[in-house]
Design an enzyme around this catalytic site. Structure first.
Site, short mmCIF file in Angstrom:
data_model
loop_
_atom_site.label_atom_id
_atom_site.label_comp_id
_atom_site.label_asym_id
_atom_site.label_seq_id
_atom_site.Cartn_x
_atom_site.Cartn_y
_atom_site.Cartn_z
N ARG A 121 10.43 38.56 -51.01
CA ARG A 121 10.08 37.62 -49.94
C ARG A 121 10.81 36.32 -50.22
O ARG A 121 11.40 36.12 -51.28
CB ARG A 121 8.57 37.43 -49.78
CG ARG A 121 7.69 37.61 -50.95
CD ARG A 121 7.90 36.61 -52.03
NE ARG A 121 7.80 35.24 -51.53
CZ ARG A 121 8.37 34.18 -52.08
NH1 ARG A 121 9.11 34.31 -53.18
NH2 ARG A 121 8.23 32.98 -51.59
N GLY A 122 10.74 35.43 -49.23
CA GLY A 122 11.51 34.20 -49.31
C GLY A 122 12.75 34.39 -48.44
O GLY A 122 13.45 35.40 -48.54
N ALA A 123 13.00 33.40 -47.58
CA ALA A 123 14.03 33.58 -46.55
C ALA A 123 15.40 33.95 -47.14
O ALA A 123 15.99 34.97 -46.71
CB ALA A 123 14.11 32.31 -45.69
N ARG A 159 11.04 41.59 -40.62
CA ARG A 159 10.16 40.41 -40.48
C ARG A 159 10.82 39.47 -39.47
O ARG A 159 12.03 39.28 -39.50
CB ARG A 159 9.93 39.69 -41.82
CG ARG A 159 9.15 40.56 -42.82
CD ARG A 159 8.73 39.76 -44.04
NE ARG A 159 7.64 38.83 -43.74
CZ ARG A 159 7.24 37.87 -44.59
NH1 ARG A 159 7.86 37.70 -45.75
NH2 ARG A 159 6.25 37.07 -44.26
N GLN A 177 1.17 32.86 -53.17
CA GLN A 177 2.52 32.78 -53.75
C GLN A 177 2.67 31.59 -54.69
O GLN A 177 3.44 31.64 -55.65
CB GLN A 177 3.59 32.68 -52.66
CG GLN A 177 3.75 33.93 -51.80
CD GLN A 177 2.93 33.86 -50.53
OE1 GLN A 177 1.90 33.20 -50.46
NE2 GLN A 177 3.38 34.57 -49.50
N ASP A 210 11.92 28.77 -43.46
CA ASP A 210 12.28 30.11 -42.98
C ASP A 210 13.19 30.05 -41.75
O ASP A 210 13.95 30.98 -41.49
CB ASP A 210 11.03 30.93 -42.68
CG ASP A 210 10.34 31.31 -43.98
OD1 ASP A 210 9.60 30.48 -44.53
OD2 ASP A 210 10.61 32.42 -44.48
N ASN A 247 7.96 27.32 -41.75
CA ASN A 247 7.82 27.67 -43.16
C ASN A 247 6.42 28.25 -43.34
O ASN A 247 5.62 28.33 -42.38
CB ASN A 247 8.04 26.42 -44.03
CG ASN A 247 8.16 26.77 -45.52
OD1 ASN A 247 8.87 27.70 -45.89
ND2 ASN A 247 7.46 26.04 -46.36
N LYS A 248 6.12 28.69 -44.53
CA LYS A 248 4.84 29.33 -44.85
C LYS A 248 3.65 28.58 -44.25
O LYS A 248 3.62 27.35 -44.27
CB LYS A 248 4.71 29.39 -46.38
CG LYS A 248 3.45 30.03 -46.92
CD LYS A 248 3.15 31.41 -46.37
CE LYS A 248 4.28 32.37 -46.55
NZ LYS A 248 4.09 33.61 -45.72
#
Lengths: 352, 352
Positions: B52-54, B95, B200, B241, B251-252
């Site tokens: 995960r993570g852009a 995603r 996270q 993101d 973002n998250k």
């Protein structure tokens, strides 16, 4: 609306001369009761959060002091009062932030000192503690009436932590306002912050509202801004643990951030709390003691480590919302509006 | 500062013709690797957040497309490209929010279409995907240099989610800025939002910083306001993101609320993201698709129900922070300042 909307959740009861507490550390998975017959166990139940919520711990401390009085053996009135004071101090020190604890204990101690006979004092402590327990529910119903008038006929409300029946002798403060609105025919949808680290929103508020047939959706604490930005939220309603003379309000950690976010979105931010939550002697919230709890509450879920071992965490149990972020404070004496230093001073004068 | 400050956490590697991913769903408790030899498993690893993570999912998708190319059997170039496009679409759809995914896949597809021979395309896909993987680390180091200059010599920083080595090919975006500051001799203390629902911050950021010897304290997401109000926080640094042409930043979930709280306290709010995170075609953040994930991520921890059964929860994985709350955007081309519509347009022009 289900038929059990008005079913009474009774978190604190006096049964056969003992305090019976609904064990809130085990909800919602199991509904267990703890029976307590001495003040030290009452103080421990407050510390370990078997019972929590400012009004509820006030009631529990009052009953704990009544237990201390009942069992105290002393050669005379003064020695008896000295013993009682030890219990009073122990109960007050169980948790530092909610002023309802010392308010309840001090009220009983003051009354105790007015009576000449130990046997009279012993009976008075029990009678008065039970009166406070019953009063609390009535206070919440009255508060609910005042608060319900603030809600639109159809509304979506965010609440934080649990300021419900479980946080009081019954009915609730913030959730009491919601209950009263629903009882008056309003259509209320609740978004409950889960309220890390102890998840009172997920475990207690959601359970309590579901039991009462009031629609509830749980969100993580970090979703409220997105929720306000992407849908309509009519107001935030929270409880309080201590309100200073200027309206600064200590409540569960996360309340302050929620108030900042509500202000940013022009969403009214209401505090619902009985008069016993006001600390008229504190000028501002800066002097409210903030309980720091075990960092393991953050880093662990029960015994499960969530992060790496030896993780450092910060765990203040409360924060202080400055008065300027509060739209109104709902009490059993009516709704206080800014400037709070004036409306709270008026409340104090009426209260004397 | 420990000796492993510069140790490379390698979340994505190309080993013996396979993608090797550090399984981020199992960190920090176990360090496990997953080997992937086909694009469908790569898409699944992105969906299930093994990676995960852009930037990291962009790199993984690129390698996944290379795997698709390598194994594709087709009667000719056009049929081969059709097969490749199916994999490209599948990877892009894994995603929806992070634009790096489609950026990486589209970059490879465009290059593929420039070559006449299938064998050449197959080799190019692998070479180019590996080049992107290596480039990403260099991009983060450059971004780190630019960002580190914004931090005071001694500072306390809040970050949200994980924008670290684990969210990239290595080094990190937001945490890359912090690494670069520490490497340049600055004294940085990090407060990591735990980042519900998937934690996270607690599981990845805390672990990664502890592995690197950078001081970190975990807080629940609802503590940042109290932290800013009761102590000095010099800035917030987060990843992204997708960034729209006006600077609106997805973002998250929780980032937007944190930005509101930072603004309220006059704390600078920095976004660190590579140029591949910009969606120059989107005028504003309103059009960014927000992934909704399984509510069970909120209501359960692994298989443990946290609240009552049949609990309703909301679970958007991201939110959008409006550009006006962002102080600066740190990229590998330098630090963008408001007005972002101008600075981002300039970045786009340089990029063409």
């Amino acid at each position: 609306m289900t038929s059990n909307l008005n079913s009474d959740i009774e978190p604190i009861a006096w049964v056969n001369g003992r305090i019976r507490l609904l064990d809130q550390t085990r909800l919602p998975h199991s509904v267990n009761w703890v029976e307590i017959d001495n003040w030290r166990d009452a103080a421990d139940a407050i510390k370990t959060m078997i019972v929590r919520g400012a009004p509820a711990i006030g009631c529990t401390a009052a009953l704990g002091l009544a237990l201390a009085g009942r069992s105290a053996i002393a050669p005379g009135r003064e020695a008896f009062l000295d013993k009682l004071q030890i219990a009073a101090d122990g109960l007050c020190n169980a948790r530092p932030t909610a002023v309802n604890l010392s308010w309840a204990v001090n009220r009983l101690m003051c009354l105790a000192r007015t009576l000449p006979e130990v046997t009279e004092i012993k009976q008075l402590l029990i009678d008065e503690a039970l009166r406070m327990l019953n009063e609390d529910i009535q206070i919440n119903r009255t508060m609910g009436q005042y608060g319900a008038a603030l809600l639109p006929d159809s509304c979506r409300v965010i609440t934080h932590c649990n300021a419900g029946a479980l946080a009081t002798a019954g009915y609730g403060t913030a959730l009491g306002v919601i209950r009263a609105a629903v009882e008056s025919g309003k259509n209320v949808t609740v978004f409950a912050d889960e309220t890390r680290p102890r998840l009172q929103g997920m475990k207690l508020t959601a359970w309590e509202l579901m039991e009462s047939g009031i629609p509830v959706t749980v969100i993580t604490d970090n979703m409220s801004a997105a929720l306000m930005n992407t849908s309509v939220i009519d107001c935030v309603i929270v409880g309080a643990d201590r309100i200073a003379a200027n309206g600064d309000t200590a409540n569960k950690i996360g309340t302050y951030g929620l108030a900042v976010i509500a202000r940013h979105h022009n969403v009214p931010f209401y505090v619902a709390a009985p008069v016993s939550t006001f600390d008229f002697n504190l000028a501002t919230g800066a002097a409210i003691p903030i309980e720091q709890r075990d960092p393991a509450e953050v880093t662990h879920l029960d015994d499960i480590a969530l992060g790496p071992s030896n993780l450092t965490a910060w765990n203040p149990a409360f924060d202080v919302t400055p008065a300027e972020l509060v739209t109104a404070i709902i009490t059993e004496r009516g709704v206080l509006k800014p400037p709070f230093s004036t409306s709270i001073a008026n409340l104090q004068n009426e209260n004397q």
